[in-house]
Design an enzyme around this catalytic site. Structure first.
Site, PDB file in Angstrom:
ATOM      1  N   ASP A 154       1.386 -11.026   4.155  1.00  0.00           N
ATOM      2  CA  ASP A 154       0.973 -10.350   5.379  1.00  0.00           C
ATOM      3  C   ASP A 154      -0.139  -9.380   4.970  1.00  0.00           C
ATOM      4  OD1 ASP A 154       1.084  -9.298   8.080  1.00  0.00           O
ATOM      5  OD2 ASP A 154       2.169  -7.596   7.237  1.00  0.00           O
ATOM      6  N   ASP A 168      -1.654  -6.123   6.890  1.00  0.00           N
ATOM      7  CA  ASP A 168      -1.406  -4.695   7.111  1.00  0.00           C
ATOM      8  C   ASP A 168      -0.015  -4.300   6.625  1.00  0.00           C
ATOM      9  OD1 ASP A 168      -3.712  -3.848   9.289  1.00  0.00           O
ATOM     10  OD2 ASP A 168      -3.049  -5.910   9.564  1.00  0.00           O
TER      11      ASP A 168
END
Length: 225
Positions: free
Chosen positions: A12, A14
């Site tokens: 992922d 952020d």
């Protein structure tokens, strides 16, 4: 967890690969002040980054969130963020070394994020990561974002690997749901943007990861089996 023939590590973006909070929170406060609202304590909003700008804005407005038409405020925030998205965002400590180690060992890595492409691509480019990543899949690249597994399958196609050869690490429950649905080994990044009441131990991840250094150690153990 069964034996893993690891070929690719998917992140992922952020709160997992990159600490984007400083630029996102600065854009939020800019928008609030431009529209006559008081600046907020950004630490309280950080856990909502994984759920997008609209969720950040709604949380920052509190009880007024349902009464204020915040569409213009959101547009101001996103416009400001797009122009300043790499001012202070950096790889989490230890992540640069981890990526280099993966590459040295001939392993692929990539990014699967719900962040829209118009923000993902400039950020990855500014950090010098675009050419190094085997795949980059943004939230608007597939018909359904996470928790649907479609973005993870798209990443596998780009990277030319099978899902069973991948691990996916993220800091939100929808990351783990998506990874499990794609039949990947899933890692919960508990160093990321978690809410105080989050229970990552109940998300169904195979492992809880406490830092990039912890991830590096876990990967070394897997590769030595």
């Amino acid at each position: 967890m069964s034996h893993l023939n690891l070929s690719c590590v998917l992140f992922d973006l952020d709160g997992t690969l990159v600490d984007t909070a400083p630029d996102l929170l600065a854009a939020l406060n800019y928008a609030l002040q431009q529209h006559g609202q008081a600046a907020i304590d950004t630490q309280a909003i950080k856990p909502f980054i994984s759920f997008g700008a609209a969720a950040m804005l709604k949380k920052s407005l509190g009880d007024n969130g349902n009464e204020i038409d915040h569409s213009e405020m959101l547009a101001t925030m996103l416009s400001h963020y797009q122009q300043h998205l790499a001012c202070h965002s950096r790889l989490f400590d230890g992540m640069a070394e981890l990526l280099a180690d993966l590459e040295d060992q001939g392993l692929k890595w990539g990014v699967v994020t719900n962040k829209h492409r118009r923000y993902t691509q400039p950020l990855m480019s500014a950090l010098g990561l675009t050419e190094r990543a085997a795949c980059i899949v943004s939230g608007d690249d597939t018909p359904f974002p996470k928790p649907n597994p479609a973005p993870l399958f798209a990443a596998c196609q780009q990277a030319e690997v099978s899902a069973s050869e991948c691990v996916y690490i993220g800091d939100a429950s929808h990351d783990i749901t998506a990874g499990n649905s794609a039949n990947m080994t899933t890692l919960a990044a508990v160093y990321g943007y978690l809410k105080p009441n989050d229970t990552p131990e109940l998300w169904g991840a195979d492992v809880l990861i406490h830092s990039p250094a912890h991830l590096a150690d876990w990967l070394k153990e897997i590769l030595c089996r």
